[in-house]
Design a protein around this motif. Sequence first.
Motif, mmCIF file in Angstrom:
data_model
loop_
_atom_site.group_PDB
_atom_site.id
_atom_site.type_symbol
_atom_site.label_atom_id
_atom_site.label_comp_id
_atom_site.label_asym_id
_atom_site.label_seq_id
_atom_site.Cartn_x
_atom_site.Cartn_y
_atom_site.Cartn_z
ATOM 1 N N VAL A 53 14.801 -12.177 -21.938
ATOM 2 C CA VAL A 53 14.763 -12.517 -20.512
ATOM 3 C C VAL A 53 13.363 -13.011 -20.131
ATOM 4 O O VAL A 53 13.214 -14.021 -19.436
ATOM 5 C CB VAL A 53 15.194 -11.311 -19.644
ATOM 6 C CG1 VAL A 53 14.910 -11.555 -18.168
ATOM 7 C CG2 VAL A 53 16.671 -11.000 -19.854
ATOM 8 N N ALA A 54 12.346 -12.300 -20.608
ATOM 9 C CA ALA A 54 10.961 -12.720 -20.337
ATOM 10 C C ALA A 54 10.700 -14.101 -20.922
ATOM 11 O O ALA A 54 10.036 -14.934 -20.297
ATOM 12 C CB ALA A 54 9.982 -11.696 -20.914
ATOM 13 N N ALA A 95 12.347 -16.756 -18.758
ATOM 14 C CA ALA A 95 11.555 -16.917 -17.537
ATOM 15 C C ALA A 95 10.283 -17.714 -17.834
ATOM 16 O O ALA A 95 9.884 -18.576 -17.049
ATOM 17 C CB ALA A 95 11.214 -15.544 -16.945
ATOM 18 N N GLY A 127 11.158 -21.303 -17.967
ATOM 19 C CA GLY A 127 11.322 -21.864 -16.621
ATOM 20 C C GLY A 127 9.991 -22.170 -15.964
ATOM 21 O O GLY A 127 9.828 -23.212 -15.320
ATOM 22 N N LEU A 128 9.038 -21.278 -16.155
ATOM 23 C CA LEU A 128 7.694 -21.515 -15.603
ATOM 24 C C LEU A 128 7.000 -22.666 -16.326
ATOM 25 O O LEU A 128 6.176 -23.371 -15.729
ATOM 26 C CB LEU A 128 6.856 -20.241 -15.684
ATOM 27 C CG LEU A 128 7.286 -19.153 -14.701
ATOM 28 C CD1 LEU A 128 6.642 -17.822 -15.067
ATOM 29 C CD2 LEU A 128 6.934 -19.554 -13.280
ATOM 30 N N SER A 147 1.476 -21.170 -12.626
ATOM 31 C CA SER A 147 2.709 -21.192 -13.419
ATOM 32 C C SER A 147 2.395 -21.200 -14.909
ATOM 33 O O SER A 147 3.093 -20.553 -15.695
ATOM 34 C CB SER A 147 3.598 -22.372 -13.025
ATOM 35 O OG SER A 147 2.994 -23.608 -13.327
ATOM 36 N N CYS A 150 1.282 -17.568 -15.812
ATOM 37 C CA CYS A 150 2.439 -16.661 -15.824
ATOM 38 C C CYS A 150 3.354 -16.952 -17.010
ATOM 39 O O CYS A 150 3.861 -16.021 -17.650
ATOM 40 C CB CYS A 150 3.213 -16.776 -14.518
ATOM 41 S SG CYS A 150 2.343 -16.103 -13.095
ATOM 42 N N SER A 151 3.545 -18.217 -17.311
ATOM 43 C CA SER A 151 4.376 -18.593 -18.454
ATOM 44 C C SER A 151 3.789 -18.060 -19.751
ATOM 45 O O SER A 151 4.493 -17.463 -20.576
ATOM 46 C CB SER A 151 4.519 -20.117 -18.518
ATOM 47 O OG SER A 151 5.297 -20.493 -19.635
ATOM 48 N N LEU A 163 4.210 -14.226 -19.946
ATOM 49 C CA LEU A 163 5.566 -13.820 -20.313
ATOM 50 C C LEU A 163 5.870 -14.151 -21.771
ATOM 51 O O LEU A 163 6.554 -13.380 -22.459
ATOM 52 C CB LEU A 163 6.584 -14.479 -19.385
ATOM 53 C CG LEU A 163 6.634 -13.914 -17.967
ATOM 54 C CD1 LEU A 163 7.469 -14.807 -17.062
ATOM 55 C CD2 LEU A 163 7.173 -12.496 -17.978
ATOM 56 N N TRP A 183 10.787 -21.391 -26.187
ATOM 57 C CA TRP A 183 9.913 -21.624 -25.034
ATOM 58 C C TRP A 183 9.638 -23.127 -24.849
ATOM 59 O O TRP A 183 9.782 -23.666 -23.750
ATOM 60 C CB TRP A 183 8.611 -20.850 -25.243
ATOM 61 C CG TRP A 183 7.582 -20.974 -24.182
ATOM 62 C CD1 TRP A 183 7.646 -20.512 -22.896
ATOM 63 C CD2 TRP A 183 6.297 -21.584 -24.312
ATOM 64 N NE1 TRP A 183 6.475 -20.792 -22.232
ATOM 65 C CE2 TRP A 183 5.626 -21.447 -23.079
ATOM 66 C CE3 TRP A 183 5.635 -22.212 -25.373
ATOM 67 C CZ2 TRP A 183 4.343 -21.924 -22.862
ATOM 68 C CZ3 TRP A 183 4.354 -22.687 -25.151
ATOM 69 C CH2 TRP A 183 3.718 -22.546 -23.914
#
Length: 108
Positions: free
Chosen positions: A8-9, A12, A15-16, A42, A45-46, A49, A66
């Motif tokens: 899940v991380a 996400a 997406g970032l 972003s 954060c990407s 994660l 990724w």
Amino acid sequence: MNAVTAWVALFAAGGLEILFAVGLKSATRFDRPWVLAGTIASLLCSLSLLTFSLRHLPVGSAYAVWTGIGAVGTAIVGMVLLGESASALRLLCIGLIVMGVVGLKSLH
């Protein structure tokens, strides 16, 4: 943390990665500092994660997923929102990237 949380991380983070790439296009002239700040946020954060997910996932699979999410998502955003080409060959290539990412995830 378990493998499901790690995946899940990772999704996400992908997406970032899309937000980061599209943000780069919008922040090229440096005339909107808030866009540049959001782009940098972003990215950070990407990467955070992604790093978090690597505690439980193999680096080769995680990195491929990724970058695949980032590449496919950015290409789709470019076609839908930025008027970039949506030729059949380009869509085929996007499909090949998706197949590769799904293959690597399923071989995990």
